[in-house]
Design an enzyme around this catalytic site. Structure first.
Site, PDB file in Angstrom:
ATOM      1  N   GLU A 170      -7.774   1.060   5.503  1.00 29.53           N
ATOM      2  CA  GLU A 170      -8.391  -0.041   6.304  1.00 29.53           C
ATOM      3  C   GLU A 170      -7.781  -1.298   5.588  1.00 29.53           C
ATOM      4  OE1 GLU A 170      -9.755  -2.945   7.108  1.00 29.53           O
ATOM      5  OE2 GLU A 170     -11.728  -2.551   6.088  1.00 29.53           O
ATOM      6  N   CYS A 206     -12.287  -8.653   5.841  1.00 27.74           N
ATOM      7  CA  CYS A 206     -11.027  -8.240   6.657  1.00 27.74           C
ATOM      8  C   CYS A 206     -10.957  -8.253   8.213  1.00 27.74           C
ATOM      9  CB  CYS A 206     -11.113  -6.544   6.310  1.00 27.74           C
ATOM     10  SG  CYS A 206     -12.423  -5.907   6.369  1.00 27.74           S
ATOM     11  N   LYS A 214     -12.577   3.921  -7.877  1.00 27.38           N
ATOM     12  CA  LYS A 214     -11.672   2.924  -8.705  1.00 27.38           C
ATOM     13  C   LYS A 214     -11.692   1.944  -7.789  1.00 27.38           C
ATOM     14  CE  LYS A 214      -8.468   0.652  -9.190  1.00 27.38           C
ATOM     15  NZ  LYS A 214      -8.641  -1.075  -9.490  1.00 27.38           N
ATOM     16  N   GLU A 216      -2.404 -12.417   7.590  1.00 28.90           N
ATOM     17  CA  GLU A 216      -3.897 -12.633   6.989  1.00 28.90           C
ATOM     18  C   GLU A 216      -4.031 -13.410   5.843  1.00 28.90           C
ATOM     19  OE1 GLU A 216      -5.604  -8.753   4.993  1.00 28.90           O
ATOM     20  OE2 GLU A 216      -7.240  -9.139   6.299  1.00 28.90           O
TER      21      GLU A 216
HETATM   22  P1  NAD Z   1      -4.912  -4.712  -3.389  1.00 25.88           P
HETATM   23  O1  NAD Z   1      -4.581  -3.930  -1.910  1.00 25.88           O
HETATM   24  O2  NAD Z   1      -3.619  -4.776  -4.263  1.00 25.88           O
HETATM   25  O3  NAD Z   1      -6.063  -4.054  -4.191  1.00 25.88           O
HETATM   26  C1  NAD Z   1      -7.158  -3.352  -3.571  1.00 25.88           C
HETATM   27  C2  NAD Z   1      -7.374  -2.039  -4.471  1.00 25.88           C
HETATM   28  O4  NAD Z   1      -6.337  -1.368  -4.368  1.00 25.88           O
HETATM   29  C3  NAD Z   1      -7.921  -2.649  -5.745  1.00 25.88           C
HETATM   30  O5  NAD Z   1      -8.830  -1.587  -6.176  1.00 25.88           O
HETATM   31  C4  NAD Z   1      -6.692  -2.472  -6.714  1.00 25.88           C
HETATM   32  O6  NAD Z   1      -6.853  -2.104  -8.015  1.00 25.88           O
HETATM   33  C5  NAD Z   1      -6.092  -1.271  -5.812  1.00 25.88           C
HETATM   34  N1  NAD Z   1      -4.830  -0.724  -5.948  1.00 25.88           N
HETATM   35  C6  NAD Z   1      -3.501  -1.915  -6.206  1.00 25.88           C
HETATM   36  N2  NAD Z   1      -2.165  -1.125  -6.180  1.00 25.88           N
HETATM   37  C7  NAD Z   1      -2.494   0.137  -6.085  1.00 25.88           C
HETATM   38  C8  NAD Z   1      -1.954   1.276  -6.024  1.00 25.88           C
HETATM   39  N3  NAD Z   1      -0.443   1.129  -6.384  1.00 25.88           N
HETATM   40  N4  NAD Z   1      -2.255   2.603  -6.033  1.00 25.88           N
HETATM   41  C9  NAD Z   1      -3.796   2.465  -5.987  1.00 25.88           C
HETATM   42  N5  NAD Z   1      -4.618   1.508  -6.028  1.00 25.88           N
HETATM   43  C10 NAD Z   1      -4.072   0.461  -6.128  1.00 25.88           C
HETATM   44  O7  NAD Z   1      -5.368  -6.107  -2.703  1.00 25.88           O
HETATM   45  P2  NAD Z   1      -5.389  -7.506  -3.743  1.00 25.88           P
HETATM   46  O8  NAD Z   1      -3.971  -7.481  -4.433  1.00 25.88           O
HETATM   47  O9  NAD Z   1      -6.831  -7.416  -4.418  1.00 25.88           O
HETATM   48  O10 NAD Z   1      -5.452  -8.649  -2.468  1.00 25.88           O
HETATM   49  C11 NAD Z   1      -4.206  -8.911  -2.006  1.00 25.88           C
HETATM   50  C12 NAD Z   1      -4.474  -9.215  -0.244  1.00 25.88           C
HETATM   51  O11 NAD Z   1      -4.916  -8.006   0.152  1.00 25.88           O
HETATM   52  C13 NAD Z   1      -5.518 -10.281   0.259  1.00 25.88           C
HETATM   53  O12 NAD Z   1      -5.070 -11.424   0.087  1.00 25.88           O
HETATM   54  C14 NAD Z   1      -5.942  -9.780   1.325  1.00 25.88           C
HETATM   55  O13 NAD Z   1      -4.993 -10.347   2.318  1.00 25.88           O
HETATM   56  C15 NAD Z   1      -5.765  -8.310   1.322  1.00 25.88           C
HETATM   57  N6  NAD Z   1      -7.009  -7.641   0.923  1.00 25.88           N
HETATM   58  C16 NAD Z   1      -7.582  -7.079   2.175  1.00 25.88           C
HETATM   59  C17 NAD Z   1      -8.723  -6.283   2.084  1.00 25.88           C
HETATM   60  C18 NAD Z   1      -9.545  -5.639   2.981  1.00 25.88           C
HETATM   61  O14 NAD Z   1     -10.767  -5.609   3.222  1.00 25.88           O
HETATM   62  N7  NAD Z   1      -8.755  -5.245   4.207  1.00 25.88           N
HETATM   63  C19 NAD Z   1      -9.489  -6.401   0.835  1.00 25.88           C
HETATM   64  C20 NAD Z   1      -8.741  -7.181  -0.195  1.00 25.88           C
HETATM   65  C21 NAD Z   1      -7.702  -7.581  -0.027  1.00 25.88           C
END
Ligand code: NAD
Length: 496
Positions: free
Chosen positions: A265, A299, A190, A399
Site C-alpha cells: 500500500e 495515504c 517492524k 504525494e
Molecule cells: P518508508 O517507506 O521509508 O518507511 C515505511 C516503513 O518501511 C518504515 O517502517 C521503515 O522503517 C520501513 N523500511 C524502510 N526501508 C526499508 C527496507 N529497505 N526494507 C524494509 N523496510 C523498510 O517511508 P518514510 O521514509 O517513513 O516516508 C517517506 C514518504 O513515504 C512520505 O513522505 C510519504 O510520501 C510516504 N509514506 C506513505 C505512507 C502511506 O501510508 N502510504 C506512510 C508513510 C510514508
C-alpha cells in the site's frame, strides 16, 4: 506548552529501550544500540527504543515459526476467543494507546482516540469472528476416471512480516496483524523507527489476551537494518507493507529471493471532486478533513481538490477562512485542532513541495510557513491551500504527505474524470454531488481502490482498502485481507 502525561504512559516510556518483543519477552537489541524517538510537537527526546538488526530479526522469526504451529493447532473458536479478548483489551486501553500515539506521532488526542484507537478496536473485533468463518468450498470436479469428492481448505501461510509506517502506527499495525493472526499465521512487526511505541504496547496486550508467546513479535529499528533483514528472511512467507513507493519496490525485489507473497500500500494523490450542485458546506468540511486529518499525512488524503468553476470562488473563500481558524498545538492540549508533522525530515520534505509549487506558479492562498512562537521547536506547518494549480505541476502529481491542499478548477464531468485519472496513483477519490446518477457514474469511472460519495476518509474493517495502479496491490481490511493471509489447498478423495 506543558502537558500532563498519565503515570502509566510515563512508566511505559521509561522502559521503551526494551522495545524488542521476541518469544513473549521484552528486551534490548542484541547489539545494545538504541535510537532516539522525539515528541514532534516539542522536538525533544521522548524516549529511546532498541535499534534491532538482523540477529534480532532471526530470533523473532525463529520464535514465530514455533508459535505458529501451536496457534494453528488451536480450534478456530479458541483462536477467535483470544482475538476477541485482545479487542477488549485494546478498547480498555484506548486512552493509553491514544496518548502514546499522540506523543509519538503528534496528532491531536481526539484523533488518536476516536480514529486510531476506535478503529483499531473495531478491526480486532471484526477479525475475531474470522477463524470460525474461514471455510473452504466443495469443488464440482469431473475426474477423468471414476468418481471423487474434492474440497478446498484455506490454510495459513506461516510467518507474516508487517512493515508499518509512521502515520497510523497502531491502526495500520492492527489491520495488518489481525487478519494474519485470524488466518492462523504468526507475525513479526517492524514499526517505523519514528513511531514504534503503540505496536509494542499492542503486542504486550496480545500476551495478556492469551496469545502464545512468539506469535506476535516486535523488532524495532531502522528500515535499512531491521526492515531489510526481515523482508528478505528465508522463513518469512508474506510481507505486508505500507509506506513509500521506493521502499515498496525494494521489498518486491527482496521477495525475488525468499518468494514471499507481497501486499503493498504505497500512498496516493487522491482526487476529491466538488460538482456545482454539491452541498457546499458538507463538501468544504469534507475537503478540510480530507487534507488536514493527521496533518495531511494520510495515504488517501484528498490532496487534489477539483472544484467546478461555478462554485470555485465560494469554495476557496470558505476553505481559506476555515484554514485560518485551525489552531495548531501540542496534541495533548484540549484546544488543538492540528498537530505537528511527524519529524524534521518530513517537515523539510513538505516545505520543499511548498516552495516548489510557488516557483512553478501556483498561488499560495493561505499557510505555507512553519509555525513560530512557542511552537517553533516543534515540526509545525500552517494549514496550506494553493489555488491556480495546473495538472502538470509537481504539487498536483507527487504525494506531499502534509497539510497542503491543491485546488484545481474544472468545467465538465468527462474532463474532470479524465484529469482525476491522470495520475500514477489510484488509492482513493471523493465525489460531492446531489445528482445520484452522476455520483455512481463518476464513482465507477474513477481509477481508485476506494471512492467516497458525499463523505471522505471513512474506513471500516468490512471494506477492503488498497490501491489501483502505483498505489500498490493486494488489499488491507475486509475478507480480502483475511484470504490474502491464506493459501488454498485442494483435497481429493477417491470415492471408488
Ligand atoms: P518508508 O517507506 O521509508 O518507511 C515505511 C516503513 O518501511 C518504515 O517502517 C521503515 O522503517 C520501513 N523500511 C524502510 N526501508 C526499508 C527496507 N529497505 N526494507 C524494509 N523496510 C523498510 O517511508 P518514510 O521514509 O517513513 O516516508 C517517506 C514518504 O513515504 C512520505 O513522505 C510519504 O510520501 C510516504 N509514506 C506513505 C505512507 C502511506 O501510508 N502510504 C506512510 C508513510 C510514508
Amino acid at each position: 506548552m506543558t502537558q500532563t502525561v498519565p503515570d502509566d504512559v510515563t512508566q511505559f516510556l521509561s522502559g521503551a529501550s526494551q522495545s524488542i518483543l521476541v518469544g513473549g519477552q521484552r528486551r534490548r537489541a542484541l547489539s545494545g544500540r538504541t535510537l532516539e524517538t522525539l515528541d514532534p510537537a516539542t522536538g525533544k527526546v521522548l524516549t529511546e527504543i532498541a535499534a534491532g538488526a538482523a540477529e534480532d530479526v532471526d530470533a523473532a522469526v525463529a520464535s514465530a515459526v514455533v508459535a505458529q504451529q501451536e496457534w494453528a493447532a488451536r480450534k478456530p473458536s479458541a483462536r477467535g476467543r483470544a482475538l476477541a479478548d485482545l479487542a477488549q483489551l485494546v478498547e480498555d486501553h484506548a486512552e493509553q494507546l491514544a496518548t502514546l500515539e499522540t506523543l509519538d506521532n503528534g496528532k491531536p488526542l481526539t484523533e488518536s482516540l476516536y480514529v486510531d484507537s476506535a478503529i483499531a478496536t473495531d478491526v480486532w473485533r471484526y477479525y475475531a469472528g474470522s477463524p470460525t468463518r474461514l471455510g473452504g468450498d466443495v469443488l464440482p470436479v469431473s475426474p477423468l476416471v471414476g468418481d471423487a469428492f474434492a474440497y478446498s481448505r484455506r490454510e495459513p501461510l506461516g510467518v507474516v512480516a508487517a512493515i508499518v509506517p509512521w502515520n497510523f502506527p497502531l491502526l495500520i499495525s492492527s489491520w495488518k496483524i489481525a487478519p494474519a493472526l485470524a488466518a492462523g499465521n504468526a507475525v513479526v512487526v517492524k514499526p517505523s523507527e519514528v513511531t514504534s511505541l503503540t505496536a509494542l504496547r499492542l503486542a504486550e496486550l496480545a500476551l495478556e489476551a492469551g496469545l502464545p508467546p512468539g506469535l506476535l513479535n516486535v523488532v524495532t529499528g531502522l528500515g535499512r537494518e531491521a526492515g531489510r533483514a526481515l523482508v528478505s528472511h528465508p522463513q518469512v512467507d508474506k510481507v505486508t507493507f505500507t509506506g513509500s513507493t521506493a521502499t515498496g519496490r525494494e521489498i518486491l525485489r527482496a521477495s525475488a529471493t525468499n518468494l514471499a507473497k507481497v501486499t503493498l500500500e504505497l500512498g496516493g494523490k487522491s482526487a476529491n471532486i466538488v460538482f456545482g450542485d454539491a452541498d457546499l458546506s458538507a463538501a468544504v468540511d469534507g475537503a478540510l478533513a480530507g487534507i488536514f486529518l493527521n496533518q495531511g499525512q494520510v495515504c488517501c488524503a484528498g490532496s487534489r481538490l477539483f472544484v467546478h468553476r461555478s462554485v470555485h470562488d465560494e469554495v476557496v473563500a470558505r476553505l481559506v477562512e476555515a484554514a485560518r481558524g485551525i489552531s495548531l498545538g501540542h496534541g495533548l492540549d484540549g484546544d488543538t485542532d492540528m498537530g505537528p508533522l511527524v519529524s524534521q525530515v518530513q517537515l523539510e520534505r513538505v516545505q520543499g513541495f511548498v516552495s516548489g509549487a510557488v516557483e512553478e506558479g501556483a498561488h499560495l492562498a493561505v499557510g505555507g510557513v512553519r509555525a513560530g512562537g512557542e511552537l517553533s521547536d516543534g515540526f509545525f506547518l500552517e494549514p496550506t491551500v494553493f489555488t491556480g494549480v495546473a495538472d502538470g505541476m509537481t504539487i498536483a502529481q507527487e504525494e506531499v504527505f502534509g497539510p497542503v491542499l491543491s485546488v484545481l478548477v474544472f468545467d465538465d464531468e468527462d474532463e474532470v474524470v479524465r484529469r482525476a485519472n491522470a495520475s500514477v496513483y489510484g488509492l482513493a477519490a471523493g465525489v460531492w454531488t446531489r445528482d445520484l446518477a452522476r455520483a455512481h457514474r463518476v464513482a465507477h469511472r474513477l481509477q481508485a481502490g476506494t471512492v467516497w460519495v458525499n463523505m471522505y476518509n471513512m474506513l471500516d474493517p468490512a471494506a477492503p482498502f488498497g490501491g489501483f495502479k502505483d498505489s500498490g496491490y493486494g488489499r488491507d481490511l475486509g475478507e480480502e485481507a483475511l484470504l490474502g493471509n491464506t493459501q488454498t489447498k485442494s483435497v481429493w478423495v477417491n470415492l471408488d
